[in-house]
Write an enzyme that holds these catalytic residues in place. Structure first.
Site, mmCIF file in Angstrom:
data_model
loop_
_atom_site.group_PDB
_atom_site.id
_atom_site.type_symbol
_atom_site.label_atom_id
_atom_site.label_comp_id
_atom_site.label_asym_id
_atom_site.label_seq_id
_atom_site.Cartn_x
_atom_site.Cartn_y
_atom_site.Cartn_z
ATOM 1 C CG HIS A 1 -47.345 54.102 12.657
ATOM 2 N ND1 HIS A 1 -46.869 54.689 13.801
ATOM 3 C CD2 HIS A 1 -47.204 52.749 12.842
ATOM 4 C CE1 HIS A 1 -46.468 53.746 14.646
ATOM 5 N NE2 HIS A 1 -46.664 52.563 14.086
ATOM 6 C CB CYS B 1 -49.305 49.548 13.922
ATOM 7 S SG CYS B 1 -47.641 49.538 14.608
#
Ligand code: A2P
Length: 334
Positions: A243, A129
């Site tokens: 994130h 990710c």
């Protein structure tokens, strides 16, 4: 995908639930959907397009009649069951790290290397990710002015550690606010109002943790360029599901921030959030629940007088573009 039967392995997990959500939100026209998880969840139900689906226990014979299997139940499960699924005739899109560095297995971010999908021999790996979040907005630059050196610092959300870590962040924060003691269960450290180096093992030879090593090796594989010099520092922050990444990159030739902005304005999967006057830049709360990588703080790296280096800050939903959405995009392209 009208005639396809899709199976989701890890359907009760943080990413698994988003697989279902993405298929629903994108109106992917399936023949049927099969939800698989551990024996603990067998018999539970989930609503999909108004229909009640029962979760089944993952077993060796789970893949009969399945065309595409989306896996997110950890690497051990992928290593064991992905080959079984392929043998049964399914194509696997695997969100774990089990196959990512295997040179024979495509590692795909559709905005970057969709052409690699056709090379698959049954399994396609969905990248890490933090790597996806970094690379989607870097690729448009790399294509026109190759990146020679990249330094990234990540601010990674709880969702990367699965549903249990998201729960730990919520529970430990509630306990902290209530003045109660909380003994961490999923990570070793207090998570509420704290941050810590990514909770993966440190390589004693290099001092880099596993997440940092993944970002480095997967970036090189996806860009198909082993010569890029990359350093990464991966940090877990008390954010639920998006994130953020601070990156500085040096290109082959001088490059101006305006050029980077212009490239990113027309890049698929990227949205510019770069309002200097109002100090408004990519934030996890804005990135959460949507599919684009937000990019901003696009500025000259003042430490490089050659004019070849740019600093930038980006954020993306870890569960969507960082995981489920990227995998569903691959499935659509299949
Ligand atoms: P279960 O909920 O039944 O344990 P997360 O990434 O959020 O931690 O989720 C992990 C996913 O992987 C869950 O759906 C979990 O199912 C599933 N899973 C874990 N162990 C197994 C197993 N042995 N067999 C099948 N699915 C598993």
């Amino acid at each position: 995908m009208k005639n396809k039967t899709v199976a989701i392995v890890g359907a009760t997990g943080a990413v698994g639930r988003e697989f279902v959500g993405c298929i629903e939100a994108r109106g992917v026209p399936l023949a049927s959907l099969k939800l698989l998880a551990s024996a603990r969840s067998a018999g539970q139900t989930q609503i999909f397009r108004g229909e009640t689906l029962t979760i089944e226990e993952l077993k060796d014979d789970s893949f009969a009649g399945v065309d595409i299997a989306l896996f997110s139940a950890g690497s051990g499960i992928s290593k064991k069951y992905a080959p079984i699924a392929v043998k049964a005739g399914a194509v696997v899109v695997d969100n774990s790290s089990a196959f990512r560095t295997d040179p024979a297995i495509p590692l795909v971010v559709p905005e970057i290397n969709a052409r690699r999908i056709k090379d698959h021999k049954g399994i396609i790996a969905n990248p890490n990710c933090a790597a996806i979040t970094t690379l989607v907005p870097l690729w448009p630059v790399h294509r026109v002015n190759p990146v020679k050196r990249l330094i990234v610092s990540t601010y990674q959300a709880a969702s990367g550690g699965g549903a249990a870590l998201m729960q730990e962040l919520e529970d430990s924060t509630r306990a902290w606010l209530d003045g109660e003691a909380y003994a961490p269960k999923v990570v070793k450290y207090p998570y509420a109002f704290n941050l810590f180096s990514h909770n993966t093992a440190i390589d004693m030879a290099t001092g880099y943790n596993d997440e940092e090593t993944k970002v480095i090796s997967e970036s090189k594989k996806i860009f198909e360029d082993d010569a890029i010099a990359i350093s990464a520092t991966c940090i877990r922050v008390p954010v639920l599901r998006a994130h953020s990444v601070s990156m500085t990159f040096e290109c082959e030739r001088p490059i101006a921030p305006q050029e980077v902005r212009a490239l990113l304005e027309k890049a698929p999967g990227v949205r510019i959030v770069d309002d200097w006057a109002n100090n408004y830049f990519p934030m996890p709360v804005d990135a959460s629940g949507q599919g684009d990588v937000l990019a901003g703080r696009i500025r000259k790296d003042l430490s490089d007088p050659s004019g070849k280096s740019i600093s930038m800050f980006v954020a993306a939903d870890q569960l969507l573009k960082g995981a489920a959405l990227n995998a569903v995009q691959i499935a659509e392209l299949l």
